[in-house]
Design a protein around this motif. Structure first.
Motif, PDB file in Angstrom:
ATOM      1  N   ALA A 155       0.832  -1.210   0.000  1.00 15.86           N
ATOM      2  CA  ALA A 155       0.000   0.000   0.000  1.00 15.86           C
ATOM      3  C   ALA A 155       0.861   1.252   0.000  1.00 15.86           C
ATOM      4  O   ALA A 155       0.552   2.248  -0.677  1.00 15.86           O
ATOM      5  CB  ALA A 155      -0.939  -0.022   1.207  1.00 15.86           C
ATOM      6  N   GLU A 156       1.955   1.236   0.724  1.00 10.66           N
ATOM      7  CA  GLU A 156       2.852   2.380   0.752  1.00 10.66           C
ATOM      8  C   GLU A 156       3.609   2.514  -0.563  1.00 10.66           C
ATOM      9  O   GLU A 156       3.844   3.618  -1.066  1.00 10.66           O
ATOM     10  CB  GLU A 156       3.835   2.256   1.924  1.00 10.66           C
ATOM     11  CG  GLU A 156       3.190   2.384   3.288  1.00 10.66           C
ATOM     12  CD  GLU A 156       2.547   3.734   3.474  1.00 10.66           C
ATOM     13  OE1 GLU A 156       3.142   4.757   3.041  1.00 10.66           O
ATOM     14  OE2 GLU A 156       1.442   3.796   4.044  1.00 10.66           O
ATOM     15  N   ILE A 157       4.005   1.364  -1.118  1.00 10.07           N
ATOM     16  CA  ILE A 157       4.749   1.418  -2.385  1.00 10.07           C
ATOM     17  C   ILE A 157       3.856   1.945  -3.526  1.00 10.07           C
ATOM     18  O   ILE A 157       4.308   2.701  -4.402  1.00 10.07           O
ATOM     19  CB  ILE A 157       5.305   0.013  -2.718  1.00 10.07           C
ATOM     20  CG1 ILE A 157       6.363  -0.399  -1.672  1.00 10.07           C
ATOM     21  CG2 ILE A 157       5.882  -0.037  -4.124  1.00 10.07           C
ATOM     22  CD1 ILE A 157       6.852  -1.828  -1.841  1.00 10.07           C
ATOM     23  N   LEU A 158       2.576   1.563  -3.545  1.00 13.01           N
ATOM     24  CA  LEU A 158       1.676   1.896  -4.650  1.00 13.01           C
ATOM     25  C   LEU A 158       0.979   3.249  -4.500  1.00 13.01           C
ATOM     26  O   LEU A 158       0.266   3.703  -5.413  1.00 13.01           O
ATOM     27  CB  LEU A 158       0.604   0.800  -4.780  1.00 13.01           C
ATOM     28  CG  LEU A 158       1.115  -0.601  -5.126  1.00 13.01           C
ATOM     29  CD1 LEU A 158      -0.003  -1.618  -4.979  1.00 13.01           C
ATOM     30  CD2 LEU A 158       1.658  -0.597  -6.556  1.00 13.01           C
ATOM     31  N   ARG A 159       1.141   3.899  -3.377  1.00 15.01           N
ATOM     32  CA  ARG A 159       0.372   5.111  -3.088  1.00 15.01           C
ATOM     33  C   ARG A 159       0.534   6.179  -4.163  1.00 15.01           C
ATOM     34  O   ARG A 159      -0.465   6.712  -4.686  1.00 15.01           O
ATOM     35  CB  ARG A 159       0.785   5.683  -1.728  1.00 15.01           C
ATOM     36  CG  ARG A 159       0.029   6.956  -1.346  1.00 15.01           C
ATOM     37  CD  ARG A 159       0.521   7.478  -0.018  1.00 15.01           C
ATOM     38  NE  ARG A 159       1.959   7.697  -0.070  1.00 15.01           N
ATOM     39  CZ  ARG A 159       2.727   7.922   1.002  1.00 15.01           C
ATOM     40  NH1 ARG A 159       2.180   7.919   2.209  1.00 15.01           N
ATOM     41  NH2 ARG A 159       4.030   8.133   0.869  1.00 15.01           N
ATOM     42  N   ASP A 160       1.713   6.511  -4.529  1.00 10.32           N
ATOM     43  CA  ASP A 160       1.927   7.612  -5.489  1.00 10.32           C
ATOM     44  C   ASP A 160       1.367   7.279  -6.852  1.00 10.32           C
ATOM     45  O   ASP A 160       0.756   8.134  -7.526  1.00 10.32           O
ATOM     46  CB  ASP A 160       3.420   7.926  -5.580  1.00 10.32           C
ATOM     47  CG  ASP A 160       3.956   8.549  -4.307  1.00 10.32           C
ATOM     48  OD1 ASP A 160       3.141   9.073  -3.505  1.00 10.32           O
ATOM     49  OD2 ASP A 160       5.189   8.502  -4.089  1.00 10.32           O
ATOM     50  N   ASP A 161       1.563   6.018  -7.317  1.00 15.91           N
ATOM     51  CA  ASP A 161       1.045   5.641  -8.634  1.00 15.91           C
ATOM     52  C   ASP A 161      -0.473   5.659  -8.670  1.00 15.91           C
ATOM     53  O   ASP A 161      -1.093   6.079  -9.661  1.00 15.91           O
ATOM     54  CB  ASP A 161       1.553   4.250  -9.035  1.00 15.91           C
ATOM     55  CG  ASP A 161       3.024   4.285  -9.434  1.00 15.91           C
ATOM     56  OD1 ASP A 161       3.484   5.340  -9.904  1.00 15.91           O
ATOM     57  OD2 ASP A 161       3.721   3.251  -9.263  1.00 15.91           O
TER      58      ASP A 161
END
Length: 472
Positions: free
Chosen positions: A50-56
């Protein structure tokens, strides 16, 4: 049914049922335990993604990112891992991402792209700010086809802008569950068997201890000599002590009654002789006759003294249940000391001590000396002047055969079986008088106390008394 068997059956029932219920309970807890542990790992993985995908997700660039390519590469990996004996050759996670409306934006399996997942519990609960998780079957008829899903919210500040779900098929956990169940089953069965073995040994030991105490009580009740079983503390030692104390008290009363009766019977004859001689001495009589009656009184008095002393010695031996000490006793030295102490009586007899220096027995020296003294006294009474006395010893298995030979008349056949009876005695060849009849009985008791026996029989030219005693 013997007490030991009953104790073991009760122990078997208790251990068996307890082991079964504990083992079945633990076996039933393995599956949910493994799944709970896996769910905890999925929670961590989902929150990391969830943290890795947040910006995308926030910028709407998820489809143009390298993540779809990375997930496809991830799904194609073959770890070739050996996890505690279980081989893992493929990755099993499925990862999908939905937007704030539950529409699938990314699916590592490539199955649900663009579909509405807003009604699935993992997505629905997460979008509503709750912990989202579900377990769904891939095949509704197969309970083993269930898949575990855990979701985490993708946030922009405090606002939920999407959901990432990570799934793992429960069938991939089954090898670990089965392995744990097998190991636990073997371990549980081993512990149950060990517990039953310990219970069996405990029952066998307790039964054996009680059997020894029972045999002791039976032997004592039948008048046999028996050694009190030894126990190291605890209730059994207290029970053995109580039984021994009871035996001493009960046996002591009967023993005193028997000996008082016997002593009273045996004292009648010498007392009557003394009283008769004393009454005759009150009148006038020649000096020669008076001297003869005085001699009778002295002789009967000596006989009384011997009777009392030998009764006391015999009583002490009969009351014993075992030896007070058990040491090495050299037979040659014992016989030499006995002969030296009786030189005055042995003056006219040739003596032979053929006992070797290696002849040693285990026993109590004082009792053995008394027993040999009685044998020697008896032999001297029946040996004519100048008759040979010979001690010898030979090894016989685990015992020494100690013999005393004396030249003299043979023992009548009718008396051979009664020689060791209490108060039984044959007339002495010289005087025609009988002894107390306690000497050979005392010797037989001492031999039995040492675990041996006394044998008396006729041999060529005389009589042989044989003591069998345990070798040192």
């Amino acid at each position: 049914m013997p007490l030991g068997v009953r104790i073991f059956l009760v122990y078997f029932l208790f251990v068996g049922l307890t082991g079964y219920f504990v083992l079945s309970t633990v076996m039933d807890e393995i599956r949910p335990g493994v799944r709970q542990s896996t769910e905890e790992t999925l929670v961590d993985t989902a929150n990391l993604l969830a943290e890795i995908l947040r910006d995308d997700v926030k910028n709407g660039t998820l489809g143009q990112s390298r993540l779809p390519e990375l997930l496809r590469a991830y799904g194609a990996r073959s770890p070739q891992a050996d996890i505690w004996g279980v081989r893992k050759n493929a990755v099993n996670h499925r990862i999908y991402v939905t937007d704030v409306h539950g529409i699938v934006l990314l699916d590592s399996a490539g199955q649900a792209l663009g579909q509405d997942y807003s009604r699935w519990n993992d997505v629905y609960l997460t979008l509503h700010g709750k912990y989202g998780a579900r377990s769904s079957r891939e095949n509704s008829d197969d309970p083993d086809s269930s898949v575990m899903y855990v979701a985490a919210p993708i946030r922009d500040g405090e606002t939920i802008i999407g959901v990432v779900s990570v799934s793992k098929p429960n069938r991939t956990l089954q090898p670990y569950i089965e392995r744990s169940q097998r190991r636990l089953a073997w371990l549980g069965a081993g512990l149950i068997v060990l517990g039953l073995l310990v219970g069996g040994l405990l029952s066998w030991w307790l039964s054996g201890a009680l059997r020894r105490l029972t045999r002791y009580a039976q032997a004592v009740s039948e008048g046999q000599r028996a050694e009190l079983p030894r126990y190291r503390g605890g209730e059994l030692a207290q029970l053995a002590t109580a039984v021994e104390r009871m035996r001493v008290q009960l046996e002591g009363k009967a023993y005193v009654e028997r000996y008082v009766h016997t002593l009273t019977h045996e004292l009648k004859s010498p007392l009557a002789a003394i009283r008769g001689a004393a009454e005759l001495l009150e009148g006038e009589m020649p000096g020669e006759q008076r001297a003869r009656f005085v001699g009778n009184i002295a002789g009967e008095s000596q006989r009384l003294q011997q009777l009392v002393e030998r009764l006391l010695n015999l009583a002490q031996v009969e009351q014993r249940q075992g030896l007070e000490e058990r040491v090495r006793v050299p037979l040659r030295e014992l016989v030499d000391a006995l002969l030296q102490a009786n030189l005055a009586r042995l003056g006219g007899h040739p003596l032979e001590n053929l006992i070797g220096a290696d002849a040693q027995v285990l026993g109590e020296p004082f009792l053995l000396r008394q027993a040999l003294g009685n044998l020697l006294d008896n032999a001297l009474d029946f040996t004519p002047a100048g008759g040979l006395l010979r001690f010898s010893a030979s090894r016989q298995g685990q015992a020494w055969r100690l013999s005393l030979y004396n030249q003299g008349p043979s023992i009548p056949d009718y008396a051979l079986e009664r020689l060791t009876e209490r108060f039984y005695s044959l007339p002495r060849p010289g005087s025609g008088r009988k002894s107390t009849g306690l000497g050979l009985n005392f010797v037989a008791e001492v031999a039995a106390l040492h675990g041996g026996e006394l044998r008396i029989g006729n041999v060529e030219g005389g009589v042989e008394a044989v003591l069998l005693l345990p070798a040192a």
